[in-house]
Motif scaffolding. Structure first.
Motif, PDB file in Angstrom:
ATOM      1  N   ARG A  60       0.849  -1.196  -0.109  1.00 15.53           N
ATOM      2  CA  ARG A  60      -0.164   0.157   0.020  1.00 15.53           C
ATOM      3  C   ARG A  60       1.019   1.219  -0.035  1.00 15.53           C
ATOM      4  O   ARG A  60       0.505   2.269  -0.451  1.00 15.53           O
ATOM      5  N   GLU A  63       2.195   1.677  -3.398  1.00 22.40           N
ATOM      6  CA  GLU A  63       1.024   2.240  -4.487  1.00 22.40           C
ATOM      7  C   GLU A  63       0.778   3.943  -4.183  1.00 22.40           C
ATOM      8  O   GLU A  63       0.595   4.594  -5.052  1.00 22.40           O
ATOM      9  N   LYS A  64       0.786   4.257  -2.932  1.00 20.56           N
ATOM     10  CA  LYS A  64       0.721   5.559  -2.593  1.00 20.56           C
ATOM     11  C   LYS A  64       1.743   6.515  -3.045  1.00 20.56           C
ATOM     12  O   LYS A  64       1.517   7.690  -3.472  1.00 20.56           O
TER      13      LYS A  64
END
Length: 80
Positions: A60, A63-64
């Motif tokens: 995550r 992805e950010k």
């Protein structure tokens, strides 16, 4: 590590002892088990669940970061 795995590994190590030394197999198995437990306890290990949770957090975060990099590239792009 699962205690049964340590027991099984100690048992397999003891069974590899030559037949002539079968009288000491039980002692060797106990010693093998103690050495394995001691060695493994010194390692900095995590459970599979902990590993999977951290892998998800890392995924995550990546992805950010990629989204932020794309936004930054769009903002910095010269206007024609």
């Amino acid at each position: 590590m699962d205690p049964r795995s340590i027991d099984d590994l100690a048992r397999r190590l003891a069974s590899s002892v030559p037949e002539g030394l079968s009288a000491v197999r039980r002692d060797l198995e106990a010693n093998f088990k103690a050495v394995l437990q001691s060695g493994l306890s010194k390692l900095d290990l995590v459970t599979r669940q902990e590993f999977d949770v951290q892998a998800g957090v890392l995924r995550r975060t990546r992805e950010k970061l990629e989204a932020l990099e794309a936004r930054l590239a769009a903002v910095e792009k010269p206007k024609s």
